[in-house]
Scaffold this motif. Structure first.
Motif, mmCIF file in Angstrom:
data_model
loop_
_atom_site.group_PDB
_atom_site.id
_atom_site.type_symbol
_atom_site.label_atom_id
_atom_site.label_comp_id
_atom_site.label_asym_id
_atom_site.label_seq_id
_atom_site.Cartn_x
_atom_site.Cartn_y
_atom_site.Cartn_z
ATOM 1 N N LEU A 122 0.834 -1.205 0.000
ATOM 2 C CA LEU A 122 0.000 0.000 0.000
ATOM 3 C C LEU A 122 0.869 1.256 0.000
ATOM 4 O O LEU A 122 0.555 2.244 -0.683
ATOM 5 C CB LEU A 122 -0.919 -0.004 1.220
ATOM 6 N N ALA A 123 1.975 1.210 0.751
ATOM 7 C CA ALA A 123 2.891 2.357 0.788
ATOM 8 C C ALA A 123 3.490 2.616 -0.590
ATOM 9 O O ALA A 123 3.592 3.771 -1.037
ATOM 10 C CB ALA A 123 3.995 2.098 1.811
ATOM 11 N N SER A 124 3.882 1.544 -1.274
ATOM 12 C CA SER A 124 4.459 1.697 -2.619
ATOM 13 C C SER A 124 3.451 2.307 -3.581
ATOM 14 O O SER A 124 3.796 3.170 -4.400
ATOM 15 C CB SER A 124 4.935 0.338 -3.141
ATOM 16 N N CYS A 125 2.185 1.879 -3.483
ATOM 17 C CA CYS A 125 1.150 2.429 -4.361
ATOM 18 C C CYS A 125 0.963 3.929 -4.106
ATOM 19 O O CYS A 125 0.832 4.724 -5.058
ATOM 20 C CB CYS A 125 -0.169 1.688 -4.142
ATOM 21 N N ALA A 126 0.959 4.310 -2.828
ATOM 22 C CA ALA A 126 0.791 5.725 -2.493
ATOM 23 C C ALA A 126 1.976 6.548 -2.977
ATOM 24 O O ALA A 126 1.809 7.644 -3.548
ATOM 25 C CB ALA A 126 0.621 5.872 -0.972
ATOM 26 N N VAL A 127 3.190 6.045 -2.780
ATOM 27 C CA VAL A 127 4.383 6.788 -3.185
ATOM 28 C C VAL A 127 4.476 6.881 -4.712
ATOM 29 O O VAL A 127 4.887 7.916 -5.260
ATOM 30 C CB VAL A 127 5.650 6.130 -2.595
ATOM 31 N N ILE A 128 4.095 5.812 -5.417
ATOM 32 C CA ILE A 128 4.100 5.843 -6.885
ATOM 33 C C ILE A 128 3.118 6.901 -7.394
ATOM 34 O O ILE A 128 3.421 7.672 -8.324
ATOM 35 C CB ILE A 128 3.748 4.454 -7.457
ATOM 36 N N THR A 129 1.935 6.935 -6.771
ATOM 37 C CA THR A 129 0.944 7.954 -7.155
ATOM 38 C C THR A 129 1.497 9.361 -6.930
ATOM 39 O O THR A 129 1.379 10.247 -7.792
ATOM 40 C CB THR A 129 -0.344 7.771 -6.340
ATOM 41 N N TYR A 130 2.137 9.546 -5.801
ATOM 42 C CA TYR A 130 2.745 10.840 -5.485
ATOM 43 C C TYR A 130 3.855 11.182 -6.481
ATOM 44 O O TYR A 130 3.969 12.322 -6.951
ATOM 45 C CB TYR A 130 3.286 10.810 -4.059
ATOM 46 N N GLY A 131 4.658 10.186 -6.830
ATOM 47 C CA GLY A 131 5.743 10.401 -7.781
ATOM 48 C C GLY A 131 5.245 10.835 -9.146
ATOM 49 O O GLY A 131 5.825 11.733 -9.793
#
Length: 213
Positions: free
Chosen positions: A33-42
């Motif tokens: 879930l953290a990776s998905c959020a950070v990818i979206t932010y990126g």
């Protein structure tokens, strides 16, 4: 703080939460879930290095999560007693045994356990019969000095797979299903032994009471 920064902070919180967890399955889920959020932010801020870093981590965390879920399923299968031990064959040697043959005696040095493939074997000290598909001789691996805790006699001619303790140790560490099954088996054997000793202790007591009456 706008909504884009909120997504970035969410990714940060989830990453820290994953790092603080001690149980593996929730850790992997939160990490994904953290990776998905950070990818979206990126993507929203146009930072491809951030996106690439998290995109690389997702397959690793997903694979580890799948491994842990499979491990839980296999352990549950072993707990239900449905674990087939036919795969033990490459780790031992098959030997025939005749009626009355003593495989080992109580107090002897134990170096191997047996997987019964046919026939009938008995532990005379406790009156326990071991039939096809049963494992016996495993307690010697755990006893002080690797001494046999009981004897084993062949009652009906058959065959058994002899598995050295060196192989058992490797299987215990490498195969979670077998490790769980081995712990369950030894626990059941200890309870059987304890119950048998309690029953034997009650017989003299009952006889003494009958003499008094």
């Amino acid at each position: 703080m706008n909504w884009i920064e909120a997504i970035g902070y969410l990714g940060t919180v989830l990453t820290i939460s994953a790092s603080a967890m001690s149980t593996m399955i929730p850790l992997r889920i939160i990490a994904l879930l953290a990776s998905c959020a950070v990818i979206t932010y990126g993507f929203l801020i146009g930072s491809m290095p951030v996106v690439l870093t998290e995109a690389i981590q997702i397959p690793f965390n997903a694979y580890r999560l799948w491994q842990m879920m499979r491990l839980v399923r296999d352990v549950e299968t072993a707990a239900d007693g449905d674990l087939s031990l036919e795969w033990l064959r490459p780790f031992g040697s098959e030997r025939p045994f005749g009626i009355g043959e003593v495989l080992f005696r109580k107090g002897e040095l134990a170096t191997e356990m047996y997987y019964v493939e046919s026939g009938l074997f008995r532990i005379p000290e406790y009156g326990i019969d071991v039939r096809k598909g049963g494992i016996v001789g495993e307690l010697g691996l755990l006893s002080p000095g690797n001494a046999r805790t009981a004897s084993l006699v062949c009652v009906e001619a058959g065959r058994a797979l002899c598995v050295p303790y060196s192989e058992v140790k490797q299987l215990y560490y490498q195969n979670p299903e077998f490790g769980f099954y081995f712990l369950k088996l030894t626990s059941e054997r200890l309870f059987q032994s304890a119950n048998q000793k309690a029953a034997q202790a009650q017989v003299p007591e009952a006889a003494a009471n009958s003499d008094v009456l």
